[in-house]
Design an enzyme around this catalytic site. Structure first.
Site, PDB file in Angstrom:
ATOM      1  CB  CYS A  21      -1.070  -0.160   1.245  1.00  0.00           C
ATOM      2  SG  CYS A  21      -1.760  -1.573   1.027  1.00  0.00           S
ATOM      3  CG  HIS A  42      -1.517   4.966   4.754  1.00  0.00           C
ATOM      4  ND1 HIS A  42      -1.353   4.685   3.556  1.00  0.00           N
ATOM      5  CD2 HIS A  42      -1.755   3.841   5.543  1.00  0.00           C
ATOM      6  CE1 HIS A  42      -1.227   3.555   3.329  1.00  0.00           C
ATOM      7  NE2 HIS A  42      -1.796   3.032   4.436  1.00  0.00           N
ATOM      8  CG  HIS A  49      -6.533   1.382   1.352  1.00  0.00           C
ATOM      9  ND1 HIS A  49      -5.550   1.633   0.331  1.00  0.00           N
ATOM     10  CD2 HIS A  49      -5.715   1.030   2.442  1.00  0.00           C
ATOM     11  CE1 HIS A  49      -4.158   1.601   0.914  1.00  0.00           C
ATOM     12  NE2 HIS A  49      -4.446   0.973   2.083  1.00  0.00           N
TER      13      HIS A  49
END
Lengths: 378, 407, 91
Positions: free
Chosen positions: B167, B298, B333
């Site tokens: 990620c 994030h 996400h």
């Protein structure tokens, strides 16, 4: 085109290749654990272990090559191994062997650059299958979830050895080895780590073997293999300063992309560039280490490209590591290098070797690494 | 600090394929409005899943965007990446021949690669056994085909590198592209990332207790987790001098970046290690904490991530944490593409002058401590000059990029 | 918690024990009713979730995720599972 752009276009590569010292190697292959076993098998033409790795599914009817004994309890430990898939175990074992070959422990400014293609395709596809097979799709095992992510092995290697430098996983498939070395050189130059474990890993699984079998990408007699190889590298100057002896140097690592009908020319072009950036002429190449053995159609493309780049026949020493380890996909590149180093050790060579290591993917990726033993190695 | 003789590096083209729209203009408008574009999942059968929302790119038609590659030969992530790259090149007003004639390559990040292709094959396995796998589809599985698709679509002969650092992968990619262009190894690099929605990650995140039911609300006291998402993003990176010479619009300059590894736990981020990554990124960019005007977080929306991220920022910035927001509150996400979308919106924030918002924040979690400004609601007009873009990942793989307004 | 009328059968109780021993990789003697998974047995939150997940799967119950904090030792697990069984086998 304006003059300014024409000038900008003219600024050809100015970067000198920073030579990397390979100070240790760890390999887990169908020849067994360790570089010596691989070098002996490649040198003497001993085929690798040919029994399947057991799983719930039956692999396709074709030859295989697998690592006979990972000795995980001894090399990784007992606790917490239950959740590690074979890809991660292979990576951990190869790293352990590489680290054990070092005189002193690695500092925490060490990093990891690991090549893969999909991570463990068995882990991700079985996890996906569980969502179909369970009474409710979410009744999966949370502890196995990290195995489905491609950077799992690199992360576990860092955790188990406390390596806090750059931690990168490259999905390069057959190009992963040369890409990992390119990435490593840049990371060392940028100071993201002082030293790096650079490797490639591929596990044998029924899922993966059926994929190869059904794709038609391998010759019928070409075995599906597995293995992991890890090189400990750092800038050659740093190794010299620290008094760490090097097994060999990594010079240029070039990659490029060619159209499907121009793969041989594309590969020949990166081999030529790699030799130039390494300060070598074709006549100095003693060894080529091939990556396309057994890959339908591509084996001939690779040999033609080397003929074009080296100006005629292949040099005297041609290494076909896949005859020992089988098709190892994203572990191929680093295994091709390890095979050369193992073979040179096996034959007692201490100087003068220069190897061209080629990588090719049917998608268009082409790559070449140049390795040498030029003295003084320090 | 950059090496002596290194070239300045700028971003001149942006491409996005996301739930918030296709193309940088639609994407930016949606984000600026604080619009939530997550929705009920249509891409896979959600029967039996208690939580069924995600940031899906509905009705994506790759043929509408791709000119050279044949979509059927490629996986969904490769299609996303190549489409985003095609859009970025058009946005940069660069001709195909100028790009292909230079030393041009691509570096793309991903978490699960061609997961949608893998799940196609798993359904064949489930129905008729592994012997029934479609051999042509097997050829679309390798994750390395994501960057290969970009090079094939644009006719690039340089590097095609796919980074699989989960990620934070797009930030790794942008950092690598920056190095290649700064050092003179490449003249143009397409940097970004792509991922596809898939059942296994949806199940895994649910099982970890990390999946929100319907709304992802980072920094909110009642946040309950992430929403999985998909998409592709690409940024065209080139030397500053070249961009100026060709009269290109410069969105932002890449000032520096840092990558490091927690080496602690596969799924739990470590604030001290992230703080060190921030400091190191500042050193790389030649900036100090006071210079940072905005943090693109994030910001996954899990309790752990947001607490860890704010704690790390507090360690570096003290009580003056810059405004910190999460676009995951709107698009979910997007995994390997996430920090690429972060970098893209940072470029637009610098270029147009705003701070991207966090949608859905009703009450900032007091447990995060004082002075947390998540830019709640809609974008805020502002004139940020230096911004920082976060990406953290499984395996403790942290990557942070620092972007500055073009000068 | 003590108000629950449901109690665990001996079989369910030994199932719980087995799951915990297996997930935490423990010998029979190491696990007591009150030994802490985290402090005494090196568990982390991922392993704690694995215990919850295995119980849901093997016993066919649904356990809310926020019950995890109570599941820090064998007695805590028993209490949560007892309550979940009492609440019905499915959500």
């Amino acid at each position: 085109m304006s003059t300014a752009i024409a000038e900008a276009t003219a600024d050809r590569p100015a970067v000198a290749v920073l030579p990397l010292a390979i100070t240790a190697v760890g390999v887990a292959t169908p020849a067994g654990l360790g570089l010596e076993a691989l070098g002996r098998a490649v040198g003497d033409g001993i085929p690798g272990h040919a029994e399947e790795v057991l799983g719930d599914e039956t692999p396709p009817p074709r030859p295989v090559r697998t690592v006979p004994d990972l000795r995980t309890a001894e090399l990784i430990g007992r606790k917490g191994v239950r959740h590690l898939d074979r890809t991660t175990q292979l990576g951990l074992v190869a790293c352990r062997l590489a680290l054990d070959a070092q005189a002193e422990p690695m500092g925490e400014r060490t990093g990891v650059v690991l090549g893969t293609s999909t991570g463990s395709i068995r882990s991700s596809s079985e996890y996906s299958m569980e969502t179909l097979r369970q009474e409710r799709p979410y009744l999966v095992n949370p502890s196995l979830f990290p195995n489905t992510v491609m950077n799992c092995a690199a992360g576990q290697i860092a955790i188990r050895h406390g390596l806090r430098g750059v931690n990168a996983t490259l999905a390069g498939g057959h190009l992963a080895g040369v890409q990992a070395l390119r990435y490593a050189r840049n990371a060392l130059r940028q100071g993201h780590a002082d030293r790096l474990l650079v490797g490639g890993v591929e596990e044998f699984s029924a899922q993966g073997a059926w994929g190869w079998h059904r794709s038609g990408a391998l010759d019928a007699e070409a075995p599906v293999g597995e293995g992991a190889a890890v090189l400990v590298v750092e800038p050659q100057a740093a190794a010299l300063a620290a008094g760490r002896p090097a097994l060999a140097r990594v010079l240029a690592c070039e990659t490029g992309f060619a159209p499907r009908d121009g793969l041989a020319e594309g590969l020949a072009s990166v081999v030529g560039t790699a030799l130039r950036r390494s300060g070598k002429i074709p006549g100095e190449v003693t060894t080529v280490s091939l990556g396309c053995t057994g890959r339908t159609g591509l084996d001939r493309v690779e040999e033609r490209a080397l003929g074009l780049a080296l100006g005629g026949a292949l040099p005297g020493q041609t290494v076909r590591v896949k005859e020992t380890v089988g098709e190892c996909f994203s572990a191929d590149g680093v295994l091709q290098i390890a095979a050369v180093l193992g073979l040179w050790q096996h034959e007692g060579r201490t100087r003068g070797g220069t190897a061209v290591v080629t990588s090719l993917s049917g998608d268009g990726l082409v790559g070449c690494a140049v390795i040498d033993m030029a003295d003084p190695l320090g | 600090m950059p090496e002596p003789g290194a070239r300045r590096v700028v971003i001149t083209g942006l491409g996005a394929v996301s739930s918030a729209g296709i193309g940088v203009a639609d994407f930016t408008a949606s984000i600026r409005a604080g619009r939530r574009t997550t929705s009920p999942i249509a891409g896979f059968d959600t029967t039996g899943f208690p939580h069924t929302h995600a940031g899906e790119v509905h009705d994506f038609d790759p043929g509408a965007w791709l000119r050279r590659i044949e979509p059927a030969r490629w996986g969904r992530s490769a299609q996303f990446a190549a489409s985003a790259a095609r859009l970025a090149v058009a946005d940069a007003d660069l001709t195909a021949s100028a790009l292909a004639g230079a030393r041009s390559g691509s570096v793309m990040g991903t978490t699960s690669g061609e997961s949608a292709v893998i799940e196609e094959l798993v359904s064949q396995w489930a129905a008729d056994g592994l012997k029934s796998l479609d051999g042509d589809r097997v050829g679309a599985v390798p994750a390395g085909r994501i960057a290969a698709a970009v090079n094939s679509e644009l006719g690039l002969s340089g590097e095609a590198l796919t980074l699989a650092t989960a990620c934070s992968a797009s930030n790794y990619a942008l950092g690598y592209a920056y190095d290649m262009v700064a050092s003179g190894e490449a003249d143009y690099m397409l940097a970004g990332g792509a991922d596809s929605l898939n059942r296994w990650a949806h199940a895994g995140f649910y099982r970890l207790g990390a999946l929100a039911e319907e709304i992802c609300r980072p920094f909110d006291a009642d946040r309950s987790g992430i929403l999985t998402a998909e998409g592709g993003v690409a940024l065209l990176v080139e030397p500053y001098d070249r961009a100026v010479a060709r009269g290109a619009r410069i969105y932002a300059e890449v000032l520096g970046y840092s990558v490091n590894c927690d080496a602690k736990h596969m799924v739990h981020p470590d604030p001290a290690s992230i703080a060190e990554c921030i400091r190191s990124a500042h050193r790389s960019a030649g900036v100090t904490p006071e210079d940072i005007d905005y943090i693109c977080a994030h910001g996954t929306g899990t309790r752990t991530n947001d607490a860890t991220e704010v704690a790390a920022a507090r360690e570096v910035f003290g009580d003056r944490i810059p405004p910190i927001s999460s676009i995951k509150s709107m698009i979910g996400h997007t995994m390997g593409a996430a920090s690429g979308f972060g970098a893209l919106i940072c470029c637009m924030a610098l270029y147009e002058g705003f701070l991207p918002p966090t949608a859905g924040v009703e009450r900032v979690d007091p447990a995060l401590g004082p002075g947390v400004d998540p830019v709640a609601g809609a974008a805020r007009p502002a004139g940020p000059r230096v911004v920082q873009n976060h990406g953290f990942a499984f395996g403790g793989n942290n990557a942070i990029t620092i972007l500055g307004r073009a000068s | 918690m003590s108000a629950d009328t449901t109690i665990l059968t001996a079989e369910q109780d030994s199932q719980l024990r087995e799951i915990i021993l297996e997930v935490l990789e423990l010998d029979q003697a190491e696990l007591t009713d009150t030994s802490s998974f985290i402090d005494d047995h090196d568990a982390d939150s991922l392993l704690a979730i694995e215990i919850l997940a295995r119980i849901e799967k093997d016993l066919g119950v649904t356990i809310p995720q926020d019950a995890l904090i109570e599941m820090g030792n064998l007695d805590g697990v028993r209490a949560v599972v007892t309550r979940s069984l009492g609440a019905g086998t499915d959500a």
